[in-house]
Design an enzyme around this catalytic site. Structure first.
Site, PDB file in Angstrom:
ATOM      1  N   GLU A   1      -9.172 -10.071  -7.999  1.00 44.07           N
ATOM      2  CA  GLU A   1      -8.357  -9.159  -7.903  1.00 44.07           C
ATOM      3  C   GLU A   1      -6.929  -9.093  -9.121  1.00 44.07           C
ATOM      4  OE1 GLU A   1      -7.070  -9.717  -3.727  1.00 44.07           O
ATOM      5  OE2 GLU A   1      -9.165  -8.869  -3.390  1.00 44.07           O
TER       6      GLU A   1
ATOM      7  N   HIS B   1      -1.767  -5.453   1.359  1.00 38.72           N
ATOM      8  CA  HIS B   1      -2.850  -6.314   1.082  1.00 38.72           C
ATOM      9  C   HIS B   1      -2.666  -7.795   0.739  1.00 38.72           C
ATOM     10  CE1 HIS B   1      -6.840  -7.382  -0.917  1.00 38.72           C
ATOM     11  NE2 HIS B   1      -6.113  -7.810  -1.832  1.00 38.72           N
TER      12      HIS B   1
ATOM     13  N   LYS C   1       0.748  -1.218   0.266  1.00 39.20           N
ATOM     14  CA  LYS C   1       0.058  -0.168  -0.137  1.00 39.20           C
ATOM     15  C   LYS C   1       0.810   1.175  -0.009  1.00 39.20           C
ATOM     16  CE  LYS C   1      -3.700  -2.382   2.437  1.00 39.20           C
ATOM     17  NZ  LYS C   1      -4.737  -2.476   3.552  1.00 39.20           N
TER      18      LYS C   1
ATOM     19  N   TYR D   1     -12.048  -2.950  -3.425  1.00 41.58           N
ATOM     20  CA  TYR D   1     -12.542  -2.855  -2.231  1.00 41.58           C
ATOM     21  C   TYR D   1     -14.133  -2.556  -2.069  1.00 41.58           C
ATOM     22  CZ  TYR D   1      -8.122  -2.695   0.214  1.00 41.58           C
ATOM     23  OH  TYR D   1      -6.778  -2.967   0.931  1.00 41.58           O
TER      24      TYR D   1
ATOM     25  N   ASN E   1      -1.864  -0.203   7.475  1.00 41.77           N
ATOM     26  CA  ASN E   1      -1.337  -1.532   7.886  1.00 41.77           C
ATOM     27  C   ASN E   1      -0.511  -1.941   6.507  1.00 41.77           C
ATOM     28  OD1 ASN E   1      -3.621  -2.209   5.935  1.00 41.77           O
ATOM     29  ND2 ASN E   1      -4.192  -3.517   7.410  1.00 41.77           N
TER      30      ASN E   1
HETATM   31  P1  GTP Z   1      -6.519  -6.106   2.914  1.00 46.83           P
HETATM   32  O1  GTP Z   1      -5.604  -7.257   2.748  1.00 46.83           O
HETATM   33  O2  GTP Z   1      -6.313  -4.743   2.791  1.00 46.83           O
HETATM   34  O3  GTP Z   1      -7.792  -6.537   2.124  1.00 46.83           O
HETATM   35  O4  GTP Z   1      -6.952  -6.072   4.546  1.00 46.83           O
HETATM   36  P2  GTP Z   1      -8.102  -7.084   5.351  1.00 46.83           P
HETATM   37  O5  GTP Z   1      -8.247  -8.267   4.387  1.00 46.83           O
HETATM   38  O6  GTP Z   1      -7.043  -7.874   6.349  1.00 46.83           O
HETATM   39  O7  GTP Z   1      -9.051  -6.560   5.969  1.00 46.83           O
HETATM   40  P3  GTP Z   1     -10.362  -5.957   5.141  1.00 46.83           P
HETATM   41  O8  GTP Z   1     -10.610  -6.478   3.832  1.00 46.83           O
HETATM   42  O9  GTP Z   1     -11.557  -6.321   6.254  1.00 46.83           O
HETATM   43  O10 GTP Z   1     -10.000  -4.347   5.141  1.00 46.83           O
HETATM   44  C1  GTP Z   1      -9.491  -3.744   4.043  1.00 46.83           C
HETATM   45  C2  GTP Z   1      -8.550  -2.594   4.673  1.00 46.83           C
HETATM   46  O11 GTP Z   1      -9.230  -1.639   5.105  1.00 46.83           O
HETATM   47  C3  GTP Z   1      -7.794  -3.098   5.713  1.00 46.83           C
HETATM   48  O12 GTP Z   1      -6.497  -3.512   5.615  1.00 46.83           O
HETATM   49  C4  GTP Z   1      -7.449  -1.683   6.480  1.00 46.83           C
HETATM   50  O13 GTP Z   1      -6.591  -0.962   5.791  1.00 46.83           O
HETATM   51  C5  GTP Z   1      -8.739  -1.128   6.364  1.00 46.83           C
HETATM   52  N1  GTP Z   1      -9.778  -1.104   7.289  1.00 46.83           N
HETATM   53  C6  GTP Z   1     -10.431  -2.463   7.784  1.00 46.83           C
HETATM   54  N2  GTP Z   1     -11.006  -2.166   8.790  1.00 46.83           N
HETATM   55  C7  GTP Z   1     -10.699  -0.812   9.183  1.00 46.83           C
HETATM   56  C8  GTP Z   1     -11.140   0.038  10.114  1.00 46.83           C
HETATM   57  O14 GTP Z   1     -11.806  -0.484  11.459  1.00 46.83           O
HETATM   58  N3  GTP Z   1     -10.684   1.585  10.462  1.00 46.83           N
HETATM   59  C9  GTP Z   1     -10.026   1.649   9.424  1.00 46.83           C
HETATM   60  N4  GTP Z   1      -9.481   2.911   9.664  1.00 46.83           N
HETATM   61  N5  GTP Z   1      -9.491   0.921   8.317  1.00 46.83           N
HETATM   62  C10 GTP Z   1      -9.956  -0.279   8.169  1.00 46.83           C
HETATM   63 MG    MG Z   2      -9.307  -7.832   2.679  1.00 47.81          MG
END
Ligand code: GTP
Ligand code: MG
Length: 149
Positions: free
Chosen positions: A126, A115, A9, A49, A112
């Site tokens: 994707e 991805h 990212k 997303y 974080n």
């Molecule tokens: P990705 O690998 O990026 O898809 O992450 P993930 O699969 O571990 O989590 P998810 O798909 O649920 O969420 C995608 C991204 O959204 C996360 O990696 C975070 O960067 C962001 N995100 C998820 N939950 C939160 C939240 O509660 N607050 C914020 N600020 N960002 C969030």
């Molecule tokens: Mg995810």
């Protein structure tokens, strides 16, 4: 062999972690079959997303992901989706174990740094979204030493 879509990212790129993160996948034994740096549009990121579009953090997530270039790549290897996710760590870096990418390099969910696809079907979607031109098929000489057969 399975494929997964991995992305560094904008914060990971800005923090000069490309080499370290890509290196982890190479060292583990995964084959990299596509890679490019992209400054993605919000439209593209909204597709990536799409499943999260009703979440309160969605606008902030898109702004973050569009704030700079990302490094998009595809890994291929045994159990690439689940293993890729395990290597990234938990969504919340504070819950990620040391030794994972998030557990070693970041602190908050909204920054974080990486991805990884969460299922084989999302990986396929994707990869098609980020690499419509397709991936690169080639023989890597490491495979015969990484796998038994
Ligand atoms: P990705 O690998 O990026 O898809 O992450 P993930 O699969 O571990 O989590 P998810 O798909 O649920 O969420 C995608 C991204 O959204 C996360 O990696 C975070 O960067 C962001 N995100 C998820 N939950 C939160 C939240 O509660 N607050 C914020 N600020 N960002 C969030
Ligand atoms: Mg995810």
């Amino acid at each position: 062999r399975e494929r997964s879509f991995i992305m560094i990212k904008p914060d990971g790129v800005q923090r000069n972690l490309i080499g370290k993160i890509v290196g982890r996948f190479e060292e583990r034994g995964f084959k990299i079959i596509a890679m490019k740096m992209v400054h993605a549009t919000t439209e593209h990121l909204e597709k990536h997303y799409a499943d999260l579009k009703n979440k309160p953090f969605f606008p902030g997530l898109i702004k973050y992901m569009a704030s700079g270039p990302v490094l998009a790549f595809v890994i291929e290897g045994l159990d690439a989706v689940k293993t890729g996710r395990a290597m990234l760590g938990a969504t919340n870096p504070l819950a990620s174990l040391p030794g994972t990418i998030r557990g070693d390099y970041c602190l908050v969910t909204g920054r974080n740094i990486c991805h990884g696809s969460d299922a084989v079907e999302s990986a396929e979607k994707e990869i098609a979204l980020w690499f419509p031109e397709g991936v690169i098929e080639y023989k890597d000489c490491e495979a015969e030493w990484v796998y038994e057969d």
